[in-house]
Design a protein around this motif. Structure first.
Motif, mmCIF file in Angstrom:
data_model
loop_
_atom_site.group_PDB
_atom_site.id
_atom_site.type_symbol
_atom_site.label_atom_id
_atom_site.label_comp_id
_atom_site.label_asym_id
_atom_site.label_seq_id
_atom_site.Cartn_x
_atom_site.Cartn_y
_atom_site.Cartn_z
ATOM 1 N N ILE A 2 -124.130 67.828 -61.574
ATOM 2 C CA ILE A 2 -125.358 67.955 -60.781
ATOM 3 C C ILE A 2 -126.175 66.683 -60.953
ATOM 4 O O ILE A 2 -126.443 66.261 -62.075
ATOM 5 N N ASN A 3 -126.525 66.057 -59.851
ATOM 6 C CA ASN A 3 -127.424 64.901 -59.922
ATOM 7 C C ASN A 3 -128.467 65.045 -58.807
ATOM 8 O O ASN A 3 -128.556 66.093 -58.165
ATOM 9 N N ASP A 4 -129.246 63.987 -58.594
ATOM 10 C CA ASP A 4 -130.362 64.108 -57.640
ATOM 11 C C ASP A 4 -129.899 64.511 -56.248
ATOM 12 O O ASP A 4 -130.591 65.243 -55.543
ATOM 13 N N THR A 5 -128.728 64.033 -55.851
ATOM 14 C CA THR A 5 -128.309 64.336 -54.472
ATOM 15 C C THR A 5 -127.698 65.726 -54.335
ATOM 16 O O THR A 5 -127.679 66.298 -53.253
ATOM 17 N N THR A 6 -127.166 66.256 -55.440
ATOM 18 C CA THR A 6 -126.537 67.573 -55.318
ATOM 19 C C THR A 6 -127.479 68.708 -55.710
ATOM 20 O O THR A 6 -127.242 69.851 -55.352
ATOM 21 N N TYR A 7 -128.557 68.421 -56.430
ATOM 22 C CA TYR A 7 -129.385 69.473 -57.023
ATOM 23 C C TYR A 7 -130.147 70.332 -55.998
ATOM 24 O O TYR A 7 -130.809 69.828 -55.110
ATOM 25 N N THR A 61 -123.074 80.489 -63.504
ATOM 26 C CA THR A 61 -123.961 79.672 -62.664
ATOM 27 C C THR A 61 -125.166 79.190 -63.479
ATOM 28 O O THR A 61 -125.588 78.031 -63.358
ATOM 29 N N LEU A 62 -125.695 80.075 -64.302
ATOM 30 C CA LEU A 62 -126.840 79.680 -65.131
ATOM 31 C C LEU A 62 -126.432 78.564 -66.096
ATOM 32 O O LEU A 62 -127.186 77.603 -66.311
ATOM 33 N N GLU A 63 -125.222 78.662 -66.636
ATOM 34 C CA GLU A 63 -124.750 77.596 -67.542
ATOM 35 C C GLU A 63 -124.551 76.287 -66.775
ATOM 36 O O GLU A 63 -124.924 75.220 -67.244
ATOM 37 N N TYR A 64 -123.967 76.400 -65.604
ATOM 38 C CA TYR A 64 -123.749 75.216 -64.753
ATOM 39 C C TYR A 64 -125.075 74.539 -64.423
ATOM 40 O O TYR A 64 -125.176 73.309 -64.360
ATOM 41 N N LYS A 65 -126.120 75.363 -64.260
ATOM 42 C CA LYS A 65 -127.444 74.802 -63.967
ATOM 43 C C LYS A 65 -128.143 74.300 -65.227
ATOM 44 O O LYS A 65 -129.320 73.933 -65.196
ATOM 45 N N GLY A 66 -127.430 74.361 -66.356
ATOM 46 C CA GLY A 66 -127.941 73.718 -67.574
ATOM 47 C C GLY A 66 -128.646 74.627 -68.558
ATOM 48 O O GLY A 66 -129.197 74.151 -69.551
ATOM 49 N N TYR A 67 -128.640 75.934 -68.317
ATOM 50 C CA TYR A 67 -129.338 76.826 -69.246
ATOM 51 C C TYR A 67 -128.402 77.278 -70.353
ATOM 52 O O TYR A 67 -127.211 77.511 -70.122
ATOM 53 N N PRO A 378 -119.008 67.711 -50.686
ATOM 54 C CA PRO A 378 -118.569 68.983 -51.271
ATOM 55 C C PRO A 378 -119.407 69.413 -52.477
ATOM 56 O O PRO A 378 -119.721 70.597 -52.626
ATOM 57 N N LEU A 379 -119.790 68.446 -53.328
ATOM 58 C CA LEU A 379 -120.578 68.823 -54.513
ATOM 59 C C LEU A 379 -121.950 69.349 -54.118
ATOM 60 O O LEU A 379 -122.452 70.320 -54.681
ATOM 61 N N SER A 380 -122.554 68.701 -53.115
ATOM 62 C CA SER A 380 -123.871 69.153 -52.676
ATOM 63 C C SER A 380 -123.776 70.529 -52.015
ATOM 64 O O SER A 380 -124.589 71.422 -52.264
ATOM 65 N N LYS A 381 -122.729 70.701 -51.200
ATOM 66 C CA LYS A 381 -122.529 71.994 -50.532
ATOM 67 C C LYS A 381 -122.319 73.107 -51.566
ATOM 68 O O LYS A 381 -122.859 74.207 -51.455
ATOM 69 N N PHE A 382 -121.537 72.769 -52.585
ATOM 70 C CA PHE A 382 -121.254 73.751 -53.641
ATOM 71 C C PHE A 382 -122.543 74.146 -54.356
ATOM 72 O O PHE A 382 -122.843 75.325 -54.548
ATOM 73 N N ASP A 383 -123.315 73.141 -54.744
ATOM 74 C CA ASP A 383 -124.550 73.404 -55.488
ATOM 75 C C ASP A 383 -125.532 74.209 -54.633
ATOM 76 O O ASP A 383 -126.160 75.164 -55.105
ATOM 77 N N GLU A 384 -125.630 73.833 -53.378
ATOM 78 C CA GLU A 384 -126.560 74.538 -52.481
ATOM 79 C C GLU A 384 -126.144 76.003 -52.334
ATOM 80 O O GLU A 384 -126.976 76.910 -52.373
ATOM 81 N N ALA A 385 -124.828 76.229 -52.205
ATOM 82 C CA ALA A 385 -124.340 77.603 -52.027
ATOM 83 C C ALA A 385 -124.614 78.447 -53.268
ATOM 84 O O ALA A 385 -125.152 79.549 -53.181
#
Ligand code: AMP
Ligand code: ZN
Length: 496
Positions: A2-7, A61-67, A378-385
């Motif tokens: 996850i970076n600025d463009t995918t977040y 998903t929560l872990e992926y988001k850094g929690y 794809p990474l941005s689409k994945f993160d958004e979904a």
């Protein structure tokens, strides 16, 4: 990845407010989740397992988001009656009598089977506290609520739902029709009142019973989740999950108990004020999430129907358990999902395609540091979904988009796919094509015999001996083996 463009900010649907809400952790950097677990009086059906696939996907998903995740899935080994509304027979003792075993043995056996199913579905390890280990704590909670919120009848201690504000808000009003489902018990003040403690009837002994201020007996089912949630995660914690049936009775009752707890403690310990549910934290959790049901039209999901749909049955029919996980992910968790064998086979084929696309990267080290512009979309689409209330159907297509990217460094590609699979849990780099062959236990022929016959057929064809080749094919067909010449996925055979 996850970076600025995918977040994208994580937003989850809160059943309490019936709207999407941003996830704002109670404790910075942490996520604390409680998921209602199984009653271990029987095997779990695949509908139950949908609830745990959902809870696991949320946790990932929560872990992926850094929690940093703390996730509890309780084991109900006492207290659940045959009706959620707290009437009927005790599920554990009923099954114990039926099988001629102790209720404790029944619980241990079905808990082990449940944990085996979790592992087969690649569900990450979680805390599994047992209700029977928390009975003293439940009695303490009961004592704290008894005066202000409860009354005693011959059969036990009951919670008076009129003593808390907004009772039933989660279920969106206890309608007359809803109340009608709750059996009447003489002396109950409100039809929706429920047991905190059930006394053992005079002259009887139960296998699972404890001493309490209200006599020998066992705790009511709803109490365990309030107590274990508070003890293990602290009120208010972040997210409470369960199947959609729990939105109607079990969770409203848990919430009522949690409000009583908040009142008794004046919010001093946990930032709650006493009172209603306008302050969502009084409910014990900030967000309440519910997965919709997996349905099967002919009734094979019902545990009272004799043989019912278990994960083991899918395996016996030759399906890898992760095909079932993928089938769940293909639907949004808030949509009803209809089970069919055709649907499961389609999910298996899709999983095979994904696994085949990863085999080319099998021996490559992932390179999570480098980036490639082809993966930005794809990474941005994945993160958004995933951030959009766990939209796994779209996230799966983002994963497939990433798998389809060509002419890039394989290490970067592997790292991208792994980061997505860490959320979806399909174990794409652990599975092989062979794992995904359909091989029912009832097959009349072993894999070695099939491979041997196919080798002979290949030799016959090389010799242009088509009569022998056709005869071998017919022999295999008679034993249920379809030879799949020219299959686009490269499969040579399947057992039907
Ligand atoms: P139980 O063991 O009956 O308490 O159920 C365990 C979990 O499975 C609970 O979260 C239920 O809400 C959930 N559940 C029960 N039936 C289904 C179904 N057909 N589809 C999805 N979830 C279900
Ligand atoms: Zn519960």
């Amino acid at each position: 990845m996850i970076n600025d463009t995918t977040y994208h900010e994580l937003r989850l649907f809160n059943s309490l407010t019936r709207q999407l809400e941003p996830f704002q952790p109670v404790h910075p950097g942490e996520a604390r989740v409680y998921s209602c677990g199984p009653t271990v009086y029987n095997y779990q059906h695949i509908g139950n397992m949908r609830a745990y696939v959902f809870a696991d996907t949320l946790g990932r998903t929560l872990e992926y988001k850094g929690y940093k995740l703390t996730h509890v899935v309780n084991i109900t080994d006492v207290g659940h009656l045959t009706s959620d509304a707290d009437e009927g027979e005790d599920k554990m003792e009923k099954m114990a009598a039926l099988q001629g075993k102790s209720a404790w043995d029944i619980a241990a056996f079905y808990q082990a089977d449940f944990e085996n199913d979790l592992a087969r579905l690649n569900i990450q390890p979680k805390q599994h506290p047992k209700a029977t280990d928390y009975v003293p704590a439940m009695i303490e909670w009961g004592k704290g609520m008894a005066d202000a919120h409860c009354y005693e009848l011959d059969s036990g201690l009951y919670f008076d739902i009129s003593t808390v504000e907004d009772y039933g808000r989660l279920a969106r009003a206890v309608t007359e029709e809803g109340e009608g489902r709750i059996e009447k018990l003489e002396g109950k003040r409100n039809a929706g009142d429920f047991a905190i403690w059930r006394k053992t009837p005079a002259g009887e002994t139960r296998q699972m019973e404890w001493d309490s201020p209200w006599g020998k007996g066992a705790p009511g089912w709803h109490l365990e989740c309030s107590v274990m949630g508070e003890e293990l995660l602290g009120f208010p914690f972040d997210i409470h999950t369960g199947g959609i049936d729990h939105r109607e009775i079990h969770h409203p009752n848990e919430i009522a108990q949690n409000q009583a707890f908040a009142q008794a403690n004046h919010g001093a310990c946990c930032g709650m004020d006493g009172g209603g549910l306008t302050n969502a934290t009084n409910s014990g959790a900030n967000i309440w999430m519910h997965n919709n049901f997996l349905v099967e039209r002919s009734g094979k999901m019902s545990k009272s129907s004799g043989e019912f749909l278990r994960l083991q049955l899918l395996v016996d029919k030759g399906f890898h358990p992760l095909a079932y996980r993928l089938m769940c992910l293909q639907a949004h968790y808030r949509s009803e999902l209809e089970f069919s064998w055709e649907g499961l086979e389609a999910a298996l084929t899709r999983l095979k395609r994904m696994v085949m696309a990863t085999t080319r990267m099998a021996d490559v080290d992932p390179n999570p540091v480098a980036e490639h512009p082809k993966f930005a979309s794809p990474l941005s689409k994945f993160d958004e979904a995933m951030a959009d209330d766990l939209n796994t159907p779209i996230a799966l297509t983002a994963l497939e988009d990433a798998l389809a990217v060509k002419k890039v460094d394989a290490g970067i590609k592997r790292a991208v796919i792994e980061s997505m699979d860490a959320v979806l849990g399909l174990n794409l780099f652990g599975l092989t094509r062979e794992d995904l062959r359909i091989r029912p236990v009832s097959a009349e022929i072993s894999e070695a015999e099939i491979e041997d016959a196919l080798a002979r057929r290949k030799a016959a064809r090389a010799d242009k001996d088509f009569a022998t080749s056709d005869a071998i094919r017919d022999e295999l067909a008679a034993k249920g083996v379809d030879v799949m010449d020219g299959d686009p996925l490269g499969w040579e055979w399947k057992l039907s």
